[in-house]
Design a protein around this motif. Structure first.
Motif: not given
Length: 79
Positions: A2, A6, A56-57, A60, A63-64
């Motif tokens: 993930r 990302a 957005v990346g 991510q 979050i990861a």
């Protein structure tokens, strides 16, 4: 996996932004030389889409990172 995906999204967004900026710069030079209007909304959309993709990346990646357990050492105390 993930985190890798990302990071690839961030890289893709950076590449889109740089390519859009280069195209916008080149279009501006041609527009200046030929005397036509230098306004090209599609290139601005491309640059903004690249920035949005990189953002957005980045979210991510955050979050990861948050979902990843800390791996600072073993959970058992050392004697």
């Amino acid at each position: 996996m993930r985190m890798t995906l990302a990071a690839l999204v961030v890289g893709f967004g950076v590449v889109i932004t740089i390519a859009g900026g280069a195209a916008l710069y080149n279009y501006g030079i041609v527009a200046d030389e030929t005397g036509v209007s230098g306004w090209n909304p599609m290139l601005w959309i491309l640059v903004l889409a690249g920035i949005a993709t990189a953002l957005v990346g980045t979210v991510q990646v955050a979050i990861a990172t948050r979902d990843r357990p800390a791996q600072l050492g073993s959970a058992e105390p050392q004697p």
